[in-house]
Scaffold this active site. Structure first.
Site, short mmCIF file in Angstrom:
data_model
loop_
_atom_site.label_atom_id
_atom_site.label_comp_id
_atom_site.label_asym_id
_atom_site.label_seq_id
_atom_site.Cartn_x
_atom_site.Cartn_y
_atom_site.Cartn_z
N SER A 126 -10.96 -1.33 3.34
CA SER A 126 -10.07 -1.61 4.68
C SER A 126 -9.59 -0.28 5.23
O SER A 126 -8.88 0.47 4.30
CB SER A 126 -9.22 -2.30 4.30
OG SER A 126 -9.40 -3.37 3.83
N GLU A 136 -5.16 3.64 6.23
CA GLU A 136 -4.85 3.21 4.77
C GLU A 136 -5.13 4.63 3.81
O GLU A 136 -4.59 5.14 3.01
CB GLU A 136 -5.68 1.93 4.18
CG GLU A 136 -5.23 1.53 2.99
CD GLU A 136 -5.89 0.33 2.40
OE1 GLU A 136 -5.58 -0.87 3.10
OE2 GLU A 136 -6.55 0.44 1.32
N ARG A 170 0.82 -1.07 0.01
CA ARG A 170 0.13 0.02 0.14
C ARG A 170 0.98 1.24 0.07
O ARG A 170 0.56 2.15 0.66
CB ARG A 170 -0.91 -0.05 1.07
CG ARG A 170 -1.93 -1.15 1.25
CD ARG A 170 -3.02 -1.17 0.20
NE ARG A 170 -3.87 -2.38 0.13
CZ ARG A 170 -3.54 -3.52 -0.17
NH1 ARG A 170 -2.50 -3.81 -1.00
NH2 ARG A 170 -4.28 -4.47 -0.32
C1 LIG Z 1 -15.63 -0.68 -0.81
C2 LIG Z 1 -14.10 -0.31 -0.85
C3 LIG Z 1 -13.33 -1.42 -1.26
C4 LIG Z 1 -11.97 -1.12 -1.35
N1 LIG Z 1 -11.02 -2.45 -1.59
C5 LIG Z 1 -9.83 -2.18 -1.87
C6 LIG Z 1 -8.77 -3.12 -2.04
O1 LIG Z 1 -9.36 -4.35 -2.09
N2 LIG Z 1 -7.60 -2.99 -2.56
C7 LIG Z 1 -7.05 -1.66 -2.14
O2 LIG Z 1 -5.92 -1.61 -2.47
N3 LIG Z 1 -7.90 -0.65 -2.13
C8 LIG Z 1 -9.03 -0.69 -2.00
N4 LIG Z 1 -10.11 0.37 -1.72
C9 LIG Z 1 -9.52 1.67 -1.79
C10 LIG Z 1 -9.52 2.39 -2.91
O3 LIG Z 1 -10.52 1.76 -3.76
C11 LIG Z 1 -8.14 2.51 -3.71
O4 LIG Z 1 -7.21 2.90 -2.95
C12 LIG Z 1 -8.19 3.13 -5.07
O5 LIG Z 1 -6.95 3.26 -5.91
C13 LIG Z 1 -8.50 4.54 -4.97
O6 LIG Z 1 -8.62 5.31 -6.16
P1 LIG Z 1 -9.50 6.88 -6.17
O7 LIG Z 1 -9.53 7.17 -7.50
O8 LIG Z 1 -10.82 6.62 -5.55
O9 LIG Z 1 -8.65 7.46 -5.44
P2 LIG Z 1 -8.86 8.79 -4.47
O10 LIG Z 1 -9.70 8.56 -3.15
O11 LIG Z 1 -9.60 9.92 -5.45
O12 LIG Z 1 -7.51 9.47 -4.19
C14 LIG Z 1 -6.59 8.51 -3.33
C15 LIG Z 1 -5.16 9.09 -3.48
O13 LIG Z 1 -4.55 9.06 -4.57
C16 LIG Z 1 -4.42 10.46 -4.87
N5 LIG Z 1 -4.65 10.29 -6.51
C17 LIG Z 1 -5.76 10.31 -7.23
N6 LIG Z 1 -5.68 10.02 -8.42
C18 LIG Z 1 -4.39 10.68 -8.76
C19 LIG Z 1 -3.69 10.70 -9.89
N7 LIG Z 1 -4.12 10.77 -11.18
N8 LIG Z 1 -2.49 11.22 -9.86
C20 LIG Z 1 -1.77 11.43 -8.68
N9 LIG Z 1 -2.49 11.16 -7.43
C21 LIG Z 1 -3.66 10.71 -7.59
C22 LIG Z 1 -5.24 11.64 -4.38
O14 LIG Z 1 -4.70 12.73 -4.22
C23 LIG Z 1 -5.19 10.81 -2.81
O15 LIG Z 1 -4.17 10.93 -2.19
C24 LIG Z 1 -11.34 -0.03 -1.54
C25 LIG Z 1 -12.37 1.16 -1.26
C26 LIG Z 1 -13.60 0.83 -1.20
C27 LIG Z 1 -14.45 1.95 -0.99
#
Ligand SMILES: Cc1cc2nc3c(=O)[nH]c(=O)nc-3n(C[C@H](O)[C@H](O)[C@H](O)COP(=O)(O)OP(=O)(O)OC[C@H]3O[C@@H](n4cnc5c(N)ncnc54)[C@H](O)[C@@H]3O)c2cc1C
Length: 345
Positions: A245, A341, A171
């Protein structure tokens, strides 16, 4: 050449409620949908925006908005999925940062390409996947990663990073350290193996396929199994606000794990390649009696102690208070620090 923000499709006092999976009602001073790298170049030239704090936003599924955001949200909305080449080992697929991760997984399967199926149904965008090196059911992004393109928002330089340059960990990546708040990921290229084998290391997945009578599963079968398991176990953010998580599984030295095991014979732990042990954070939280509990308007999901949920109108502060209470209890009972996380804004 400098210009002003008036040339950009900015919105002010923008509610982020629909843009974070906790459903927290925080307001951003300014919001800019980023549909291409040109938007980011134009943003850099807009002198009146240069002093504002920035938040790069994907799907908002790994964020806790602890208050209103007095800066500019750059919402990655660029699109594009394509097969860009192949060699003896892999097919290379490039996806724009603003694409949905799960959409990408399903698109690759529709092209007949396996390799991402264990990562089905992870919410969020492609561009955020490298930030925390997403992982699930025995696979991490780094296992399929080839390269990415990003822009250094401070200098305007376009960067190409390979796997080593991303410094992926559990992570973790360079984007949480040296490139934090600087690199905006524009697209990600993945290498999908030509000699595909199902990854059934996780008993849950193997059992689900067994129950479906699938002895020689295809990548699509594995994806369907993962989707079924995740749907049973995790709350759908469209119905119950959450960020998946909430805590990382803590990694402790063997001596500490042995001492804990002596006191708690049911302790759930996994040996790591470096001889440390990963502890199941959900088990630690469950032992402290938190599963299903509520504090303020935030709570712990009934079916999975690792998931914090919004029970209604939770604020970011409600989530923070609950997280701190859980951390304090786990520390008091087990002497183990839980690290969140999601990113706190
Ligand atoms: C129900 C649920 C289940 C999940 N299961 C998992 C799992 O199994 N495994 C796992 O690893 N994660 C899981 N996650 C966490 C999440 O889905 C991941 O971390 C995902 O990659 C976040 O993507 P996002 O676009 O929503 O990021 P955001 O929440 O929009 O951003 C997260 C971070 O990334 C940065 N960021 C976003 N896009 C960019 C970009 N293009 N360039 C630079 N920085 C950027 C943001 O500034 C922030 O710091 C889960 C979440 C939920 C709600």
């Amino acid at each position: 050449m400098t210009s002003t923000a008036s040339t950009l499709p900015l919105q002010y006092d923008f509610s982020l409620r629909q843009h974070n999976t906790f459903g927290i009602d925080a307001v951003a001073h300014a919001y800019l949908p980023v549909t291409s790298v040109q938007t980011l170049h134009a943003f850099r030239r807009a002198s009146d925006l240069s002093g504002l704090p920035r938040l790069v936003l994907g799907g908002g599924s790994n964020l806790v908005l602890t208050q209103d955001f007095a800066g500019l949200v750059l919402h990655m909305c660029n699109r594009g999925l394509e097969i860009v080449g192949d060699d003896a080992d892999a097919t290379y697929v490039r996806a724009a940062a603003g694409e949905s991760w799960h959409g990408l997984v399903q698109w690759t399967l529709a092209q007949g390409l396996g390799g991402l199926e264990n990562l089905s149904l992870i919410p969020g965008s492609v561009g955020a996947a490298p930030i925390q090196n997403i992982g699930a059911y025995g696979i991490e992004l780094q296992d399929r990663f080839h390269a990415l393109t990003a822009i250094d928002i401070d200098t305007g330089e376009i960067l190409t990073l390979d796997r080593a340059a991303c410094a992926f960990g559990y992570r973790d990546s360079v984007f949480k350290h040296d490139l934090r708040d600087r690199a905006v990921v524009l697209d990600v290229t993945l290498a999908l193996p030509k000699r595909w084998q199902p990854n059934l290391r996780y008993a849950d997945v193997a059992q689900e396929l067994d129950a479906r009578g699938l002895q020689a599963p295809t990548a699509r079968d594995v994806s369907d199994a993962v989707i079924a398991i995740r749907t049973r176990k995790l709350p759908d953010p469209a119905l119950i606000g959450n960020a998946g998580s909430f805590f990382k599984n803590p990694i402790v030295p063997a001596a500490q794990r042995d001492a804990l095991l002596a006191q708690h014979p049911q302790l759930v732990s996994y040996l790591q390649p470096d001889q440390n042990f990963k502890l199941a954070a959900g088990w630690l939280i469950d032992q402290c009696g938190w599963k299903g509990k509520t504090l303020g308007a935030a709570g712990i999901y009934e079916k999975q102690a690792l998931v914090l949920v919004n029970r209604g109108d939770a604020t970011g502060q409600d989530i923070v208070r609950l997280a701190q209470a859980v951390q304090a209890d786990v520390m008091a009972r087990f002497g183990v620090a839980l690290e969140p996380e999601p990113i706190f804004i």
